[in-house]
Motif scaffolding. Structure first.
Motif, short mmCIF file in Angstrom:
data_model
loop_
_atom_site.label_atom_id
_atom_site.label_comp_id
_atom_site.label_asym_id
_atom_site.label_seq_id
_atom_site.Cartn_x
_atom_site.Cartn_y
_atom_site.Cartn_z
N ARG A 208 1.00 -1.22 0.45
CA ARG A 208 -0.27 0.16 0.34
C ARG A 208 1.01 1.10 -0.10
NH1 ARG A 208 -4.02 -1.71 4.68
NH2 ARG A 208 -4.99 -3.50 3.00
N GLU A 212 -0.21 2.59 -3.75
CA GLU A 212 -1.32 2.98 -3.43
C GLU A 212 -1.38 4.48 -3.12
OE1 GLU A 212 -4.11 1.62 -3.49
OE2 GLU A 212 -3.79 -0.35 -2.40
N ASN A 217 -7.05 3.98 2.46
CA ASN A 217 -8.41 3.56 1.37
C ASN A 217 -7.78 3.01 0.37
OD1 ASN A 217 -10.15 5.29 2.83
ND2 ASN A 217 -9.29 7.41 2.75
N ARG A 219 -7.23 0.95 -3.24
CA ARG A 219 -7.81 0.93 -4.50
C ARG A 219 -7.33 -0.43 -4.52
NH1 ARG A 219 -7.29 4.17 -10.09
NH2 ARG A 219 -7.71 2.06 -11.30
N TYR A 220 -5.70 -1.48 -4.50
CA TYR A 220 -5.39 -1.92 -4.82
C TYR A 220 -5.53 -3.59 -4.10
CZ TYR A 220 -4.30 1.42 -8.84
OH TYR A 220 -4.58 1.23 -9.65
N HIS A 222 -6.40 -4.83 -0.93
CA HIS A 222 -7.46 -5.11 0.19
C HIS A 222 -6.86 -6.52 1.08
CE1 HIS A 222 -9.61 -2.53 -2.02
NE2 HIS A 222 -8.84 -3.59 -3.07
N GLU A 233 -8.84 -4.84 -9.38
CA GLU A 233 -8.55 -3.85 -10.76
C GLU A 233 -9.44 -3.98 -11.61
OE1 GLU A 233 -4.84 -3.33 -14.18
OE2 GLU A 233 -5.14 -4.85 -12.91
N ASP A 234 -9.87 -2.45 -11.06
CA ASP A 234 -11.22 -1.63 -11.85
C ASP A 234 -11.30 -2.46 -13.85
OD1 ASP A 234 -11.42 0.93 -10.00
OD2 ASP A 234 -11.55 -0.38 -9.65
#
Length: 234
Positions: A208, A212, A217, A219-220, A222, A233-234
């Motif tokens: 992170r 990140e 917070n 995004r990748y 968790h 990953e979106d």
């Protein structure tokens, strides 16, 4: 067999337990034995197995409950239920609780060994994901697995340890899926008996920090409480 696959054998009838253990070991498997449901659940928390062979009529906690409990923590591990109950209702209950296969007693030993082999092969196939490219990009970050380097969004070079690279690879290969702590410790550290999960937490905190925009917070990277970790990953 190049790699020794490990099996947890949960059976309270001593003679059958010994006979099965012996035959599985002769087939090249590493076998850990448990004689009741509570012991089985304890062992599953501490070791990694490629397969669980599970009797239904067990002291302490019955096999169906053990099966259901293991499934909540580990969706991947193959479970083969052995049962003296041959009714289709029991069979259906076993499969509903998460078993992959159900064999009624008395059974043919050769049939059991064939089913064991099939379940382990199937789970190995599911676990071998598409290989990643040597350089992987996500967002504005980049990882070069061969050179053991990462690049943050500011293009700052981050030297990676071999274990960090292995963990990144495992998480990215299983993109958007939770990877259990057991699987990570087995694949990256190669332990059959685990160190503390804080070890992995520290790695995730580092990732992170490296990759990140806001490490609070993420995004990748968790953490999924009580189960494992996930790369999204979106």
């Amino acid at each position: 067999m190049d790699k020794k696959f490990s099996i947890l054998l949960v059976e309270d009838e001593e003679n059958l337990h010994e006979a099965l253990k012996l035959n599985l070991e002769l087939d090249g498997y590493e076998v850990t034995g448990a004689y009741d449901g509570a012991e089985a659940l304890k062992v599953v928390q501490q070791e990694y197995f490629n397969l669980i062979i599970l009797d239904v009529m067990l002291p302490e906690i019955d096999g169906f409950t053990v099966c259901e409990t293991v499934r909540l923590q580990n969706p991947d591990i193959p479970i083969l239920i052995l049962s003296a109950k041959s009714s289709s209702a029991d069979r259906i209950l076993g499969l509903k609780k998460g078993a992959d296969d159900y064999l009624t007693k008395p059974f043919n030993l050769e049939e059991l060994l064939i089913r064991v082999s099939k379940l382990i092969k199937k789970s190995e196939r599911l676990n071998s994901k598409e290989p990643l490219p040597e350089v992987y990009q996500f967002g504005e970050n980049k990882i070069d697995f061969k050179a053991l380097e990462g690049f943050s969004k500011t293009q700052q070079k981050i030297p990676l340890t071999k274990k960090e690279a292995m963990l990144l690879k495992l998480l990215i290969e299983n993109k958007n899926e939770v990877v259990t702590r057991e699987k990570i410790l087995q694949a990256v550290w190669g332990y059959n008996v685990y160190p503390t999960t804080r070890t992995i937490d520290n790695f995730i905190l580092n990732f992170r920090k490296y990759f990140e925009a806001d490490s609070r917070n993420p995004r990748y990277f968790h953490s999924v409480r009580g189960i494992g970790y996930k790369f999204t990953e979106d």
